[in-house]
Structures are given as structure tokens and as C-alpha cells.
Motif scaffolding. Structure first.
Motif, short mmCIF file in Angstrom:
data_model
loop_
_atom_site.label_atom_id
_atom_site.label_comp_id
_atom_site.label_asym_id
_atom_site.label_seq_id
_atom_site.Cartn_x
_atom_site.Cartn_y
_atom_site.Cartn_z
N GLY A 167 16.19 41.54 25.06
CA GLY A 167 16.47 41.79 26.48
C GLY A 167 16.29 40.55 27.34
O GLY A 167 16.98 40.37 28.34
N THR A 168 15.37 39.68 26.96
CA THR A 168 15.08 38.51 27.80
C THR A 168 15.92 37.30 27.40
O THR A 168 16.64 36.74 28.22
N MET A 169 15.80 36.92 26.12
CA MET A 169 16.47 35.70 25.69
C MET A 169 18.00 35.85 25.70
O MET A 169 18.71 34.96 26.14
N LEU A 170 18.48 36.99 25.20
CA LEU A 170 19.93 37.18 25.18
C LEU A 170 20.45 37.80 26.47
O LEU A 170 21.65 37.95 26.65
N GLY A 171 19.51 38.21 27.35
CA GLY A 171 19.94 38.89 28.58
C GLY A 171 20.17 37.94 29.74
O GLY A 171 20.37 38.37 30.87
N GLY A 172 20.12 36.64 29.48
CA GLY A 172 20.40 35.68 30.55
C GLY A 172 19.27 35.49 31.52
O GLY A 172 19.49 35.14 32.68
N VAL A 173 18.05 35.75 31.10
CA VAL A 173 16.91 35.60 31.99
C VAL A 173 16.54 34.12 32.16
O VAL A 173 16.13 33.70 33.23
N PHE A 174 16.71 33.34 31.09
CA PHE A 174 16.28 31.94 31.14
C PHE A 174 17.44 30.94 31.35
O PHE A 174 17.20 29.76 31.53
N PHE A 175 18.68 31.44 31.21
CA PHE A 175 19.80 30.51 31.39
C PHE A 175 20.99 31.28 31.97
O PHE A 175 21.10 32.50 31.76
N PRO A 176 21.88 30.59 32.68
CA PRO A 176 23.04 31.27 33.28
C PRO A 176 23.98 31.81 32.20
O PRO A 176 24.17 31.15 31.18
N ILE A 177 24.53 32.98 32.42
CA ILE A 177 25.41 33.57 31.39
C ILE A 177 26.83 33.80 31.91
O ILE A 177 27.61 34.54 31.30
N ASP A 178 27.13 33.17 33.07
CA ASP A 178 28.47 33.41 33.65
C ASP A 178 29.58 33.05 32.66
O ASP A 178 30.61 33.72 32.61
N ASN A 179 29.36 32.01 31.87
CA ASN A 179 30.40 31.60 30.93
C ASN A 179 30.07 32.00 29.48
O ASN A 179 30.67 31.48 28.55
N ALA A 180 29.09 32.89 29.34
CA ALA A 180 28.70 33.30 27.98
C ALA A 180 29.71 34.29 27.40
O ALA A 180 30.61 34.78 28.10
#
Lengths: 239, 311
Positions: A167-180
Motif C-alpha cells: 500500500g505504501t511503496m507501490l501506492g505512490g506514497v514516497f514518489f510521484p506516480i503520475d507517469n507510472a
């Protein structure tokens, strides 16, 4: 009411008396927040809120499952269930104890981020407390749900790490995920940690309004309610 | 009038029938012992009586209250003493007792006196402020009993309270239990230790495979239908043939051998001793120890169930 207060008080005193637990609850996340404070300010804000939602989730999930399992192993759970205290009083006591420790941990981390490590926040404090409360409610629900199913402390640790890390690491909590990838964005859509971190950033950094956050708040509250009901029912069936 | 009235109690876990319709009563001021090996159904029975499990059939009356229809009133009358100390190790003895008193419905104004009373009973008054994790195993067991007594229950359920502790603490606990009985408390007591049950209990039930197979006072159990003696032989070089030959002697009812320890159950063991010794000699085995045991609960248990209490 006295019985509920006694359950809350005993749990908190047990926790405070244990230096290892206190280190996990406060010292470690504060240390990580300090390390993050050396990042550029944009990355720092994202990272410290990530640390906050990650450690609060880890604390609540491992505590809910771990405490109840430990009490079952030592027999204090059975002794409480054999007393005149009803099951619902016991569960309310546990819930409040978890909620209070989660909220205290989150507030201490927020305050230390601002006043010790220079997070540039100037707004949205009350709305932040509301978002944190709903997030903590959701994580307490996740923890009590897992508590109904786990049989060993090893299972508690493994499930807590799984839920929190995904939930945290893959959920975009620590890095932007707009282009993920769509997969990563899909995880962020269902992860309460992702919703909480985004909502906290919107409030504290951008001065966003609570009315715009109704969707995330309802989603987190709904997850908490459903899982809490499931876990509490399962624990009651087990006796 | 009884304090505990168990009627046709049943409990299964899947296909495992742990308790198969047992009934018994416990009177005020009586210690009722339940003897049985592991897996006999003792712990399940205690859990049912304590309201921790819901029975599949039958009922439990505590005083006038049905445990499952009026659990609050019934549970006020019960104190439990689990086998392992159910305490909070990071809290002091006094803090633990205050907690268990509150959980059992004591008012704040009554807590101080109740804590002092039970600490006196178990002899831990001088350690009231010390954390439980600094206590010895025996002291934890005594505090565990105090936690069961804090709300002055009429019925105390004790699950093997002396397992694995030093002789001094064990004697203290046995004295405490006897004193509680003298103060009109009823006690359900389970143990593996036959001598404890013989010493403490007014009535005894023998449980095996979920059934109560015999129940009564110690005198009744040992006098009615059980006049057996047991001859214990510690052998070097025993064989199955020797066991079979001894089993065929007149008056011998049962022969069990385990790790060189042969137990011969007979109506009268003394008259068969010469024949036994002769058979041992003929077989080439040698005897390192021989002992004649008069009828007791252990031999009765062996006779009734075909296995030892610690099997």
C-alpha cells in the motif's frame, strides 16, 4: 465505562513500559524523518508524510493483531472473556487504545517534522487531524480484521509488512506516480495509505479544502468500517 | 443447594467429541477434583464452566443462574485460575489486581481493600509494588490465584495451578486452596498430581475421552469395586513373553510395561508375588526395584482407563 478505561490504560501502560515498543513507535520514525529532512524541500514534504502514514499503519496493524494474539497466548484475553465485562466493552477498549496510540504517534511525528526538522507547513491543521483520524480508523479496522484470522506472531508480522509495503511503496506514497504504469496507479487507487498521504499533502502544502477530499475520506472510512465489522465478528465467534 | 450444577454438557470440535454429555454438582465449601490425562476433556470442561465456550448441548448453572441465559450474574460468582499465569508482566502486582478487580465489576472505592485482602491470602503483600516480570514462577502462580479471587467469587476454577513450580510455592498454594475451602469457597480443581487430588479434594471425578467414568468421595471410589493392588517392578531384560506369562497368573487383571517399568494390577498382589518372582527368574530378567502399592487413585485410574495419568 470504568472497565473500558481500565483496558485502555493497561494497554498503554504496558506499551510505555516496554522500551523496544517505544523505539519502534517513536524513535525510529523520528530518526527517519530527520534523515529525510536533508532532502530538497519538495521531496522532504512527500517523504515525511510517507514515513508518517507507513509507521502509523505498521504500528496499528502489528499492534491490533499482535496484542490480541499475545493476550490469547498469555491467557489474559480468556480471563477477560470469563469476567463480567462484555465482549463489546473489551473490543471498544481495544479500539480506543489503538486509536489513541495511532493518533498520538501521528501528531508527534507531524509536530516534530514541523518544529524540529523545519517542514514549511502553515495551514490546515484541524482538517489534518480529521484526515488522520479517519486514516487511523481505517488502519485500526485493517488491524482488527487481520487479528481475527492470524494464529501466530509471525503471521502478524508477515501480513502487516505485506499490507503496508504494497500500500505504501507501490501506492505512490514516497514518489510521484503520475507517469507510472496502470498497475501502480491501480494500487494507489485502493490503498488507504496513498489516499491519506495525498490528502495530507493537499491540506498542509497546497492549502486544499476538506470538501474536495470527501471521496478519499469516505473510501478510507468505508474500508475501516467493513474490515472492523469483519474482524470483530470473527473474534467474537472464536470466543 | 449446589454452587455448580452441570447437566449433560456436550462440546465437539468438528469430529472430535471433546465432552460427551457429562453431569456433576459441586456443593458450597467443597473441592471437586477432575482427574484425567491430556486430551481427556478437562480443559474443555473448564472452559465451558467458565463461559469461554458455548456448549453444543446441556447447561451450566452457577448458583441460581444459567450461565448462558444470565451470564453477567453467573460470571460474578466465578473466579478462574488458568494453568499459566494470565497477568500483565510490565505492571506491578497491585496494578494487575486493580485491573482484574475493575474488569470483574469492583467499584473504585472497594479496590484498595480487595487488593490488600488477596495479597495477604497469597502471601505477596511485601511485593505489591514490584513488576510481575521480576517474580519467580511460583510467585506468578500465587498472584494468578489472587487475580482469580479479587472479586470474592463463590466458585473458583483452578486448572493445574501447581504444574512446574518449586515445592515451597506448591505447598503454599495447596495450603491456600485448603484455607479457601475452609472459608466456604467451592473449588473445581484439575491436576495430573494424584497425591494433590487425594490430599485436597472432597470428591473426585475421573475423566477420559470426554466422559466422566467415575465420580465420588475418595473413600467411595477406593472402596466400591476397587480393591486392587499394584505391584511395580523395575526390570532389566523384560520381554513380551514374560508380560504375557504374568498376565495369565490367577488374580492378575492387567500388566503394563513401559521403559522397563512393569505395573501388575491384581485383586491381591501379595499372594502372586512368589509366582511373579519365579517367572522373572526363569525369563532371565533381573529386578532392580520392587514396590507394592495399595489401592489409590492412580491405580484406580489405571484400572478404569488402561493408561497412566501422565500418558
Amino acid at each position: 465505562m470504568q472497565k473500558i478505561l481500565a483496558i485502555i490504560s493497561v494497554g498503554i501502560r504496558q506499551m510505555v513500559a516496554d522500551p523496544v515498543q517505544m523505539m519502534f513507535l517513536l524513535a525510529l520514525p523520528i530518526l527517519m524523518t530527520w534523515v529525510m529532512s536533508f532532502l530538497p524541500v519538495d521531496a522532504y514534504e512527500m517523504a515525511i508524510l510517507g514515513v508518517l502514514v507507513m509507521f502509523v499503519a505498521l504500528n496499528l496493524i502489528t499492534s491490533a493483531g499482535g496484542y490480541i494474539l499475545e493476550e490469547k497466548e498469555t491467557g489474559t484475553w480468556q480471563r477477560m472473556r470469563a469476567s463480567t465485562t462484555s465482549y463489546w466493552h473489551i473490543i471498544i477498549g481495544y479500539f480506543i487504545r489503538l486509536f489513541v496510540t495511532g493518533l498520538a504517534q501521528a501528531l508527534i511525528l507531524l509536530l516534530s517534522s514541523k518544529y524540529l526538522f523545519g517542514a514549511p507547513w502553515q495551514q490546515g491543521y484541524w482538517a489534518t487531524v480529521l484526515v488522520l483520524s479517519i486514516y487511523i480508523f481505517a488502519m485500526t479496522g485493517v488491524g482488527l480484521f487481520l487479528a481475527g484470522f492470524v494464529k501466530t506472531q509471525g503471521q502478524v508480522q508477515a501480513l502487516a509488512m505485506g499490507v503496508v509495503m504494497v500500500g505504501t511503496m507501490l501506492g505512490g506514497v514516497f514518489f510521484p506516480i503520475d507517469n507510472a504504469s496502470p498497475f501502480i496507479r491501480g494500487i494507489a487507487q485502493i490503498s488507504p495509505q496513498s489516499w491519506a498521504a495525498t490528502a495530507l499533502r493537499d491540506l498542509l502544502t497546497a492549502g486544499g479544502s476538506l470538501s474536495l477530499l470527501m471521496g478519499p475520506l469516505l473510501w478510507m472510512g468505508g474500508i475501516g468500517l467493513v474490515l472492523l465489522a469483519g474482524g470483530v465478528t470473527k473474534l467474537q465467534m472464536e470466543g | 443447594m449446589s454452587i455448580l450444577d452441570v447437566k449433560d454438557l456436550k462440546k465437539s470440535f468438528g469430529k472430535n467429541h471433546a465432552v460427551r454429555g457429562i453431569s456433576f454438582m459441586v456443593a458450597p465449601g467443597e473441592i471437586f477434583g477432575i482427574l484425567g490425562p491430556n486430551g481427556a476433556g478437562k480443559s474443555t470442561t473448564l472452559s465451558l464452566i467458565a463461559g469461554l465456550l458455548r456448549p453444543d448441548g446441556g447447561r451450566v448453572l452457577i448458583g441460581d443462574y444459567d450461565l448462558h441465559l444470565e451470564p453477567q450474574n453467573a460470571k460474578k460468582m466465578i473466579g478462574i485460575v488458568p494453568q499459566e499465569p494470565a497477568l500483565y508482566p510490565m505492571l506491578s502486582a497491585e496494578e494487575n489486581l486493580r485491573f482484574w478487580g475493575t474488569i470483574n465489576g469492583l467499584r473504585p472505592g472497594d479496590l484498595a481493600n480487595s487488593v490488600k485482602r488477596v495479597l495477604d491470602i497469597v502471601g505477596l503483600s511485601t511485593r505489591a509494588r514490584d513488576r510481575v516480570n521480576t517474580f519467580s514462577g511460583g510467585m506468578k502462580r500465587r498472584l494468578n490465584i489472587a487475580a482469580g479471587l479479587i472479586h470474592q467469587p463463590r466458585l473458583l476454577i483452578m486448572d493445574e495451578p501447581t504444574v512446574g513450580i518449586d515445592p515451597q510455592s506448591r505447598n503454599h498454594i495447596l495450603e491456600t486452596v485448603a484455607n479457601l475451602r475452609d472459608n466456604d469457597m467451592s473449588i473445581v480443581y484439575t491436576s495430573h498430581y494424584v497425591e494433590e487430588v487425594e490430599h485436597l479434594c472432597d470428591r473426585v471425578a475421573i475423566m477420559d475421552h470426554g466422559h466422566l467414568i467415575k465420580e465420588g468421595t475418595l473413600t467411595d471410589l477406593l472402596s466400591h469395586g476397587h480393591r486392587h493392588q499394584t505391584l511395580h517392578l523395575h526390570l532389566h531384560g523384560s520381554s513380551k513373553t514374560l508380560q504375557d506369562l504374568i498376565a495369565q497368573l490367577p488374580g492378575v487383571e492387567q500388566v503394563l510395561t513401559e521403559n522397563g517399568h512393569m505395573r501388575i494390577n491384581a485383586v491381591e498382589a501379595e499372594p502372586i508375588m512368589p509366582n511373579v518372582l519365579q517367572l522373572v527368574k526363569q525369563s532371565g530378567a533381573s529386578i532392580s526395584n520392587i514396590r507394592l502399592e495399595k489401592p489409590n487413585l492412580e491405580s484406580l485410574f489405571l484400572q478404569l482407563t488402561g493408561r497412566g495419568l501422565r500418558d
